[in-house]
Motif scaffolding. Structure first.
Motif, mmCIF file in Angstrom:
data_model
loop_
_atom_site.group_PDB
_atom_site.id
_atom_site.type_symbol
_atom_site.label_atom_id
_atom_site.label_comp_id
_atom_site.label_asym_id
_atom_site.label_seq_id
_atom_site.Cartn_x
_atom_site.Cartn_y
_atom_site.Cartn_z
ATOM 1 N N ALA A 10 0.822 -1.133 -0.227
ATOM 2 C CA ALA A 10 0.177 -0.017 -0.087
ATOM 3 C C ALA A 10 0.942 1.320 0.194
ATOM 4 O O ALA A 10 0.562 2.154 -0.658
ATOM 5 C CB ALA A 10 -0.725 -0.080 1.085
ATOM 6 N N ILE A 11 1.825 1.189 0.670
ATOM 7 C CA ILE A 11 2.795 2.424 0.740
ATOM 8 C C ILE A 11 3.482 2.624 -0.537
ATOM 9 O O ILE A 11 3.577 3.732 -1.073
ATOM 10 C CB ILE A 11 3.904 2.089 1.690
ATOM 11 N N ARG A 12 3.917 1.558 -1.109
ATOM 12 C CA ARG A 12 4.747 1.446 -2.524
ATOM 13 C C ARG A 12 3.489 2.041 -3.593
ATOM 14 O O ARG A 12 3.784 3.077 -4.441
ATOM 15 C CB ARG A 12 4.978 0.331 -3.020
ATOM 16 N N ALA A 13 2.280 1.466 -3.604
ATOM 17 C CA ALA A 13 1.411 2.185 -4.491
ATOM 18 C C ALA A 13 1.139 3.647 -4.424
ATOM 19 O O ALA A 13 0.785 4.199 -5.444
ATOM 20 C CB ALA A 13 0.042 1.177 -4.168
ATOM 21 N N ALA A 14 1.194 4.017 -3.088
ATOM 22 C CA ALA A 14 0.749 5.581 -2.805
ATOM 23 C C ALA A 14 1.891 6.348 -3.471
ATOM 24 O O ALA A 14 1.791 7.293 -3.884
ATOM 25 C CB ALA A 14 0.445 5.681 -1.348
ATOM 26 N N VAL A 15 3.015 5.898 -3.079
ATOM 27 C CA VAL A 15 4.450 6.784 -3.401
ATOM 28 C C VAL A 15 4.396 6.608 -4.976
ATOM 29 O O VAL A 15 4.775 7.736 -5.546
ATOM 30 C CB VAL A 15 5.598 6.110 -2.816
ATOM 31 N N GLU A 16 4.034 5.862 -5.555
ATOM 32 C CA GLU A 16 3.920 5.391 -6.916
ATOM 33 C C GLU A 16 2.897 6.009 -7.713
ATOM 34 O O GLU A 16 2.875 6.040 -9.040
ATOM 35 C CB GLU A 16 4.220 4.165 -7.528
ATOM 36 N N GLU A 17 1.906 6.543 -7.284
ATOM 37 C CA GLU A 17 0.740 7.113 -7.865
ATOM 38 C C GLU A 17 0.873 8.274 -8.622
ATOM 39 O O GLU A 17 1.648 9.013 -8.139
ATOM 40 C CB GLU A 17 -0.328 7.183 -6.921
ATOM 41 N N ARG A 18 0.302 8.362 -9.930
ATOM 42 C CA ARG A 18 0.766 9.437 -10.479
ATOM 43 C C ARG A 18 -0.752 10.452 -10.514
ATOM 44 O O ARG A 18 -1.925 9.818 -10.720
ATOM 45 C CB ARG A 18 0.898 8.947 -12.058
ATOM 46 N N TYR A 19 -0.669 11.718 -10.506
ATOM 47 C CA TYR A 19 -1.610 12.596 -10.291
ATOM 48 C C TYR A 19 -1.532 13.568 -11.607
ATOM 49 O O TYR A 19 -0.413 13.980 -11.918
ATOM 50 C CB TYR A 19 -1.614 13.517 -9.236
ATOM 51 N N LEU A 20 -2.797 13.896 -11.798
ATOM 52 C CA LEU A 20 -3.041 14.569 -12.911
ATOM 53 C C LEU A 20 -3.554 16.057 -12.577
ATOM 54 O O LEU A 20 -4.474 16.085 -11.871
ATOM 55 C CB LEU A 20 -3.828 13.989 -14.141
ATOM 56 N N ARG A 21 -3.029 17.037 -13.364
ATOM 57 C CA ARG A 21 -3.587 18.259 -13.355
ATOM 58 C C ARG A 21 -4.859 18.510 -14.298
ATOM 59 O O ARG A 21 -4.969 17.740 -15.044
ATOM 60 C CB ARG A 21 -2.744 19.512 -13.473
ATOM 61 N N ASP A 22 -5.682 19.671 -14.000
ATOM 62 C CA ASP A 22 -6.846 19.832 -14.818
ATOM 63 C C ASP A 22 -6.072 20.041 -16.199
ATOM 64 O O ASP A 22 -6.979 19.624 -17.452
ATOM 65 C CB ASP A 22 -7.713 21.015 -14.369
ATOM 66 N N LYS A 23 -5.266 20.808 -16.685
ATOM 67 C CA LYS A 23 -4.530 20.861 -17.822
ATOM 68 C C LYS A 23 -4.282 19.687 -18.260
ATOM 69 O O LYS A 23 -4.539 19.240 -19.584
ATOM 70 C CB LYS A 23 -3.304 21.659 -17.726
ATOM 71 N N ASP A 24 -3.777 18.900 -17.810
ATOM 72 C CA ASP A 24 -3.278 17.259 -18.121
ATOM 73 C C ASP A 24 -4.707 16.561 -18.665
ATOM 74 O O ASP A 24 -4.586 15.910 -19.448
ATOM 75 C CB ASP A 24 -2.751 16.370 -16.959
ATOM 76 N N LEU A 25 -5.775 16.605 -17.853
ATOM 77 C CA LEU A 25 -7.048 16.067 -18.368
ATOM 78 C C LEU A 25 -7.571 16.532 -19.580
ATOM 79 O O LEU A 25 -7.835 15.994 -20.494
ATOM 80 C CB LEU A 25 -8.118 16.021 -17.104
ATOM 81 N N ALA A 26 -7.514 18.104 -19.477
ATOM 82 C CA ALA A 26 -7.918 18.716 -20.715
ATOM 83 C C ALA A 26 -7.315 18.388 -22.093
ATOM 84 O O ALA A 26 -7.971 18.158 -23.060
ATOM 85 C CB ALA A 26 -7.965 20.312 -20.286
ATOM 86 N N TYR A 29 -8.418 14.894 -23.044
ATOM 87 C CA TYR A 29 -9.651 14.618 -23.832
ATOM 88 C C TYR A 29 -9.918 15.617 -24.793
ATOM 89 O O TYR A 29 -10.978 15.673 -25.366
ATOM 90 C CB TYR A 29 -10.830 14.751 -22.586
ATOM 91 N N GLY A 30 -9.058 16.586 -25.052
ATOM 92 C CA GLY A 30 -8.926 17.428 -25.927
ATOM 93 C C GLY A 30 -10.215 18.689 -25.977
ATOM 94 O O GLY A 30 -10.893 18.882 -26.811
ATOM 95 N N VAL A 31 -10.216 18.932 -24.416
ATOM 96 C CA VAL A 31 -11.272 19.846 -24.157
ATOM 97 C C VAL A 31 -10.369 21.056 -23.526
ATOM 98 O O VAL A 31 -9.375 21.099 -23.152
ATOM 99 C CB VAL A 31 -12.464 19.349 -23.333
ATOM 100 N N HIS A 32 -11.272 22.175 -22.975
ATOM 101 C CA HIS A 32 -10.818 23.340 -22.189
ATOM 102 C C HIS A 32 -10.837 22.852 -20.802
ATOM 103 O O HIS A 32 -11.417 21.937 -20.309
ATOM 104 C CB HIS A 32 -11.658 24.297 -22.585
ATOM 105 N N ARG A 33 -10.083 23.432 -19.934
ATOM 106 C CA ARG A 33 -9.787 23.208 -18.507
ATOM 107 C C ARG A 33 -11.121 23.402 -18.027
ATOM 108 O O ARG A 33 -11.702 22.704 -17.067
ATOM 109 C CB ARG A 33 -8.821 23.833 -17.979
#
Length: 70
Positions: A10-26, A29-33
Motif C-alpha cells: 500500500a505504501i509503495r502504491a501510494a508513492v508510485e501513484e501519478r496525479y494529473l492536473r486539470d490541464k493534463d486532463l483537458a 480529452y481535447g477540451v478546455h480546462r
C-alpha cells in the motif's frame, strides 16, 4: 483507538501513484480546462483529491473510469 499500519504494498502504491492536473486532463480529452471542472462538478469524472491546496486526479482512477465507461 486501534492504529492501522499500512502494508508495504500500500505504501509503495501510494508513492508510485501519478496525479494529473486539470490541464493534463483537458489535453487528454481535447477540451478546455473549464470542461474538466464542469464534468467533475456534474459527477462525470472521478472526484479530485486535494494535495497541498491543489486539486489533482489520480491517474489510476481516471483509467478505471475510462475503462468502465466503454
Amino acid at each position: 483507538m486501534a492504529t492501522i499500519t499500512p502494508t508495504p504494498e500500500a505504501i509503495r502504491a501510494a508513492v508510485e501513484e501519478r496525479y494529473l492536473r486539470d490541464k493534463d486532463l483537458a489535453e487528454r480529452y481535447g477540451v478546455h480546462r473549464n470542461s474538466i471542472w464542469r464534468w467533475s462538478a456534474q459527477g462525470k469524472l472521478p472526484a479530485p483529491v486535494a494535495i497541498a491546496g491543489s486539486k489533482r486526479w489520480k491517474l489510476t482512477e481516471i483509467v478505471a473510469f475510462e475503462l468502465a465507461s466503454q
